[in-house]
Scaffold this active site. Structure first.
Site, PDB file in Angstrom:
ATOM      1  N   GLU A 175      36.503  45.974  28.478  1.00  0.00           N
ATOM      2  CA  GLU A 175      35.887  46.469  29.723  1.00  0.00           C
ATOM      3  C   GLU A 175      36.322  47.882  30.131  1.00  0.00           C
ATOM      4  O   GLU A 175      36.704  48.119  31.270  1.00  0.00           O
ATOM      5  CB  GLU A 175      36.162  45.484  30.866  1.00  0.00           C
ATOM      6  CG  GLU A 175      35.623  44.090  30.551  1.00  0.00           C
ATOM      7  CD  GLU A 175      35.779  43.100  31.695  1.00  0.00           C
ATOM      8  OE1 GLU A 175      36.470  43.413  32.672  1.00  0.00           O
ATOM      9  OE2 GLU A 175      35.193  42.004  31.605  1.00  0.00           O
ATOM     10  N   GLU A 291      32.183  35.374  24.984  1.00  0.00           N
ATOM     11  CA  GLU A 291      32.226  34.925  26.387  1.00  0.00           C
ATOM     12  C   GLU A 291      30.898  34.331  26.857  1.00  0.00           C
ATOM     13  O   GLU A 291      30.492  34.514  28.006  1.00  0.00           O
ATOM     14  CB  GLU A 291      32.673  36.066  27.303  1.00  0.00           C
ATOM     15  CG  GLU A 291      33.985  36.685  26.839  1.00  0.00           C
ATOM     16  CD  GLU A 291      34.668  37.559  27.883  1.00  0.00           C
ATOM     17  OE1 GLU A 291      34.340  37.444  29.071  1.00  0.00           O
ATOM     18  OE2 GLU A 291      35.548  38.349  27.480  1.00  0.00           O
TER      19      GLU A 291
END
Ligand code: XIL
Length: 382
Positions: A175, A291
């Site tokens: 991220e 994810e």
């Protein structure tokens, strides 16, 4: 003039009822997109991991040591269905680095041993991530230009070295992108960036590659899936970052696309997604679907409708992304509903429990399981 306490409470109340109204509206729209005749028929003979393997794909899930230990039936299920285990929590800095010069691998080693005992691949998530909640308090308070380089190098080297030669892949950096921070390169103005500049990403990959030349090194990020301006900007920034890394010789091998899907999926645009995947593949990178879960946060209470809409989102998404040959793995974020982070991160307003994963609270497969199985069965072989 301020609102005053009463005014403020009034504003909150209005906001709450507006939220509730929008929630009902969403549930209503979702119900309208439900197709009760849609079939998710599939045989349940073969586990998801085996079905994926039949196509040259890798399937697995993230989990935590305590979940496996507390519930042996869950551990059995995990081993039956998965070929790879991802560290959901146990690898976070807060868990393994209690002090600047101290590591604690007690839990992580046991999780790793579980993978070795059960013939599962081990995948580490994640080495460098800015999120305050996963960082130990000492780091949040002290990270800066004076110590960041040493801390990063020491961390990546120590952790990667411990499982070197026995790791499928690492989320080396997680991220790092956030175009809304306003930088021209689209990078997030994170504490790592503030301390080291944008090259902290390259540094982390280089140290990982030096320490374990056999592991696949992944850049992992979210918000890349939907046809909305925010995701479009994130896709552009991601491509820009990957191009820059490739151009400077950073050893990055794959993009991890966090796939926290929403059950309505109204904004999913298959053409745009295919084009994005192709652009990544053209950089000579592999792609992992990481994810993966489908939030049922805004769906109606009715279980049948809810499970069907979640399954539809899984199949609609996977059938598109698995057409791209560069996609080599599919990883759920958790395997059974009660363990999902969405139960606390996105609780339902009707207080029913969330059902975002392939298995329910009794470890029984749901329609979501069928949807994933069908997507594997229909995927072109690698
Ligand atoms: C969630 C996990 O499920 C938690 O257990 C963890 O501590 C933090 O949040 N993007 C990520 C994951 O990369 O690590 C997050 O996981 C979900 C969003």
């Amino acid at each position: 003039m301020g609102l005053g306490a009463t005014g403020m409470l009034g504003a909150i109340a209005t906001r709450k009822s507006r939220n509730r109204l929008s929630h009902y509206l969403q549930a209503f729209q979702a119900q309208a997109s439900d197709d009760p005749a849609r079939s998710f028929a599939v045989d349940r003979e073969m586990a998801l991991g085996d079905r994926a393997a039949a196509k040259g794909l890798l399937y697995g899930a993230a989990t935590q040591l305590h979940l496996l230990e507390e519930n042996p039936e869950f551990a059995d299920r995990f081993v039956q269905e998965c070929k790879v285990l991802v560290t959901e929590n146990d690898l976070n800095w807060r868990e393994i680095r209690p002090a600047p010069s101290q590591f604690d691998f007690a839990v992580l080693d046991q999780l790793f041993d579980f993978t070795q005992a059960h013939n599962l691949l081990f995948r580490g998530h994640s080495l460098i991530w800015h999120l305050r909640e996963i960082l130990p308090p000492w780091l949040r308070d002290s990270l800066g230009p004076a110590n960041a380089e040493w801390l990063l190098i020491d961390h990546v080297r120590t952790v990667v070295h411990r499982y070197a030669g026995q790791t499928h892949s690492w989320d080396v950096v997680n991220e790092a992108i956030d175009p809304s921070d306003g930088r021209a390169d689209g990078l997030r103005d994170s504490l790592w960036l503030q301390a080291l500049g944008p090259d902290y990403i390259d540094l982390a990959f280089r140290v990982a590659a030096e320490t374990d030349p056999t592991a696949m090194l992944v850049y992992n990020d979210h918000g890349l899936v939907y046809d909305i301006p925010r995701h479009e900007a994130r896709r552009t920034a991601t491509l820009k970052l990957l191009e820059r890394l490739q151009a400077q010789g950073t050893p990055v091998h794959a993009l991890g696309i966090q796939s926290h899907l929403s059950a309505q999926g109204r904004e999913f645009n298959p053409q745009k997604m295919r084009a994005f995947l192709r652009n990544v593949a053209d950089l000579d990178l592999k792609i992992l679907i990481t994810e993966l879960d489908v939030s049922d946060y805004e769906l109606p209470t009715d279980l049948e409708v809810r499970d069907r809409l979640v399954a539809a989102a899984y199949e609609d998404y996977l059938s598109v992304v698995l057409d791209e040959p560069a996609v080599i793995a599919v990883i759920n974020w958790g395997l059974s509903d009660p363990h999902s982070w969405l139960s606390w991160a996105r609780p339902r307003s009707d207080e029913e429990s969330s059902r975002p994963l392939p298995f329910d609270e009794n470890l029984q497969p749901k329609l979501a399981w069928n949807a994933i199985a069908r997507a594997f069965d229909n995927a072109p072989p690698r």
